[in-house]
Write an enzyme that holds these catalytic residues in place. Structure first.
Site, PDB file in Angstrom:
ATOM      1  N   ASP A  55       0.812  -1.138   0.046  1.00 28.52           N
ATOM      2  CA  ASP A  55      -0.041   0.028  -0.049  1.00 28.52           C
ATOM      3  C   ASP A  55       0.977   1.247  -0.034  1.00 28.52           C
ATOM      4  OD1 ASP A  55      -1.877   1.934   0.191  1.00 28.52           O
ATOM      5  OD2 ASP A  55      -2.712   1.205   2.262  1.00 28.52           O
ATOM      6  N   CYS A 121      -7.078  15.538 -16.969  1.00 31.37           N
ATOM      7  CA  CYS A 121      -8.028  15.962 -15.938  1.00 31.37           C
ATOM      8  C   CYS A 121      -7.592  17.428 -15.252  1.00 31.37           C
ATOM      9  CB  CYS A 121      -8.457  15.096 -15.066  1.00 31.37           C
ATOM     10  SG  CYS A 121      -9.517  13.636 -15.576  1.00 31.37           S
ATOM     11  N   TYR A 150     -10.271  14.266  -8.601  1.00 29.82           N
ATOM     12  CA  TYR A 150      -9.103  13.447  -9.197  1.00 29.82           C
ATOM     13  C   TYR A 150      -8.136  14.531 -10.156  1.00 29.82           C
ATOM     14  CZ  TYR A 150      -6.737  10.506 -12.701  1.00 29.82           C
ATOM     15  OH  TYR A 150      -5.772   9.847 -13.563  1.00 29.82           O
ATOM     16  N   GLU A 192     -13.766   1.076 -15.294  1.00 31.32           N
ATOM     17  CA  GLU A 192     -13.457   0.968 -16.911  1.00 31.32           C
ATOM     18  C   GLU A 192     -13.605   2.358 -17.679  1.00 31.32           C
ATOM     19  OE1 GLU A 192     -17.313  -0.647 -16.938  1.00 31.32           O
ATOM     20  OE2 GLU A 192     -15.852  -0.720 -15.559  1.00 31.32           O
ATOM     21  N   LYS A 201     -19.965  -3.248 -23.924  1.00 29.17           N
ATOM     22  CA  LYS A 201     -21.474  -3.237 -24.148  1.00 29.17           C
ATOM     23  C   LYS A 201     -21.651  -3.832 -25.570  1.00 29.17           C
ATOM     24  CE  LYS A 201     -22.160   0.764 -21.214  1.00 29.17           C
ATOM     25  NZ  LYS A 201     -22.519   2.095 -21.261  1.00 29.17           N
ATOM     26  N   GLN A 221     -20.230  14.421 -26.709  1.00 29.08           N
ATOM     27  CA  GLN A 221     -19.114  15.080 -25.974  1.00 29.08           C
ATOM     28  C   GLN A 221     -17.794  14.302 -26.867  1.00 29.08           C
ATOM     29  OE1 GLN A 221     -21.581  12.789 -24.661  1.00 29.08           O
ATOM     30  NE2 GLN A 221     -20.831  11.489 -23.107  1.00 29.08           N
ATOM     31  N   ARG A 223     -13.737  13.471 -27.371  1.00 30.53           N
ATOM     32  CA  ARG A 223     -12.502  13.059 -26.566  1.00 30.53           C
ATOM     33  C   ARG A 223     -11.376  12.524 -27.665  1.00 30.53           C
ATOM     34  NH1 ARG A 223     -15.173  14.706 -23.328  1.00 30.53           N
ATOM     35  NH2 ARG A 223     -15.370  14.046 -21.178  1.00 30.53           N
TER      36      ARG A 223
END
Length: 328
Positions: A55, A121, A150, A192, A201, A221, A223
Site C-alpha cells: 500500500d 483532468c 481526481y 473501466e 457493451k 461529448q 475526446r
C-alpha cells in the site's frame, strides 16, 4: 541503465503492467513491480520480476519499494473511468499520499530519475465546455480549475514533483496522459474507461442477441484516445528528456462518443439502437490534446489510428468476455 533497478508503481494495473512487459522485451531484468492488489488480480504478472504487494499510501511501503532503485515510474493511483472519479472524489484525492511519500522515499534513496503520470483532468474546465474544443496546450492548466477530486490531486502532485526538483534536486519528469486505452486493462466492474466500456457493451449485445446499448450522456461529448504502444514510447522519451515541466502525451484524433460507438459497431459487424442516459457521469463536453510541444521537443506523435487500436482492444475484451462466460 540495464543493470540498475527500475521500479514501476501501479504495475498490477493497465499502463504499469504494459511498461513492465515492454522493459522485459528490451532485455531489462532488474525490475521491481509494485501494486496494492493481490498478485492474482494483476493485469500482467511475470515470475522473473520482483513483484511486491504494498500500500503505497504508507510511507514505510514507499521506502521498501524504492530501496536500491535508480529509476521510478509512478503510475499508482486510486482511479478509474468517469463513473468512478465523479463518485469517489475523496478516494482519488488520497492518492496524493502515494506521490508525496514516494517522492520523499525516492529522495532518501537517491533515485536518479522519477516519472509521474499526470492527467488531462488537470486542465481548466472552462476551456472544455464545448464539444468543438480547442486542443489543450500545457499552459491551459492555469488559472487552475481542474476536474474536482481526481484533477486537483493530479495538479497538486505535479507541483510536488516540481518543488522536489527545484528545492531538493530530485530529477522529475511529468506527462499528462489523455485517455490511454488498449488490451490488458479494466473492462468491467465500474472502473473501466469509455473505449473498454463501449467494447464490452457492444460485445454483450452481440453475444446475447440484444439490439440496444446504453450510452452515458448525449453521445456528442468529444475526446481523443491514445493507444498503449504510443503511450509507452512517449513515456520513455519524456523520462530520458531534459523537459522540466509537465507535457501533453495523447492523441489529437478527436471523436465524439457516438463516433467511438460507430467504430466499435463496425469492428463487431453489428448496428445497435442507442439509449442515452443523460443522468450518468459524462465529464467535460470536449477534450483534446495539443501535441505541438512534444512534437517540437521530442518528435513524438501517435502512430496508431483509433480504428486500429480499437480493433485490437475489442479482440482482447471479446476473448476475456467469452472466457468469463465459460467460467475461466
Amino acid at each position: 541503465m540495464k543493470d540498475n533497478l527500475i521500479l514501476v508503481n501501479g504495475a498490477g494495473g493497465f499502463i504499469g503492467g504494459h511498461l513492465i512487459a515492454e522493459l522485459r522485451r528490451q532485455g531489462k531484468r532488474n525490475l521491481r513491480a509494485v501494486d496494492i492488489k493481490p498478485l492474482k488480480e494483476w493485469e500482467q504478472c511475470f515470475d522473473d520480476v520482483d513483484n511486491l504487494v504494498l500500500d503505497l499510501k504508507l510511507k514505510e511501503s514507499c521506502e521498501k519499494a524504492v530501496k536500491g532503485a535508480a529509476r521510478v515510474f509512478n503510475f499508482a493511483a486510486d482511479m478509474g473511468g468517469m463513473g468512478f472519479i465523479e463518485n469517489n472524489k475523496a478516494l482519488c484525492m488520497l492518492s496524493v499520499l502515494i506521490n508525496t511519500h514516494m517522492l520523499q522515499a525516492s529522495l532518501k534513496a537517491k533515485v536518479e530519475r522519477y516519472f509521474y503520470s499526470s492527467s488531462a483532468c488537470v486542465y481548466n474546465a472552462d476551456k472544455q465546455r464545448s464539444e468543438a474544443v480547442i486542443p489543450l496546450k500545457e499552459e491551459d492548466a492555469y488559472p487552475a480549475m481542474p476536474e474536482d477530486g481526481y484533477g486537483w490531486e493530479k495538479l497538486f502532485s505535479e507541483r510536488m514533483c516540481r518543488h522536489f526538483r527545484e528545492d531538493f534536486g530530485l530529477t522529475t519528469r511529468v506527462a499528462r496522459f489523455h485517455n490511454v486505452y488498449g488490451p490488458h486493462g479494466t473492462w468491467d466492474g465500474g472502473r473501466e474507461k469509455a473505449p473498454a466500456a463501449i467494447c464490452r457493451k457492444v460485445i454483450e449485445a452481440k453475444v446475447l442477441g440484444r439490439d440496444t446499448i446504453d450510452i452515458w450522456g448525449d453521445g456528442h461529448q468529444t475526446r481523443s484516445f491514445m493507444y498503449i504502444d504510443d503511450c509507452l514510447k512517449g513515456v520513455a522519451m519524456i523520462m530520458n528528456s531534459d523537459i522540466l515541466d509537465p507535457i501533453n502525451l495523447g492523441s489529437n484524433e478527436l471523436v465524439t462518443i457516438n463516433q467511438l460507438v460507430d467504430i466499435v459497431e463496425d469492428i463487431a459487424g453489428i448496428k445497435l439502437k442507442r439509449r442515452y442516459d443523460l443522468t450518468a457521469p459524462k465529464g467535460v463536453n470536449g477534450r483534446n490534446s495539443d501535441n505541438t510541444l512534444i512534437k517540437k521537443l521530442l518528435g513524438w506523435e501517435p502512430s496508431i489510428r483509433l480504428r486500429d487500436g480499437m480493433a485490437k482492444t475489442y479482440a482482447w475484451i471479446y476473448d476475456q468476455y467469452q472466457a468469463r462466460r465459460k467460467g475461466r
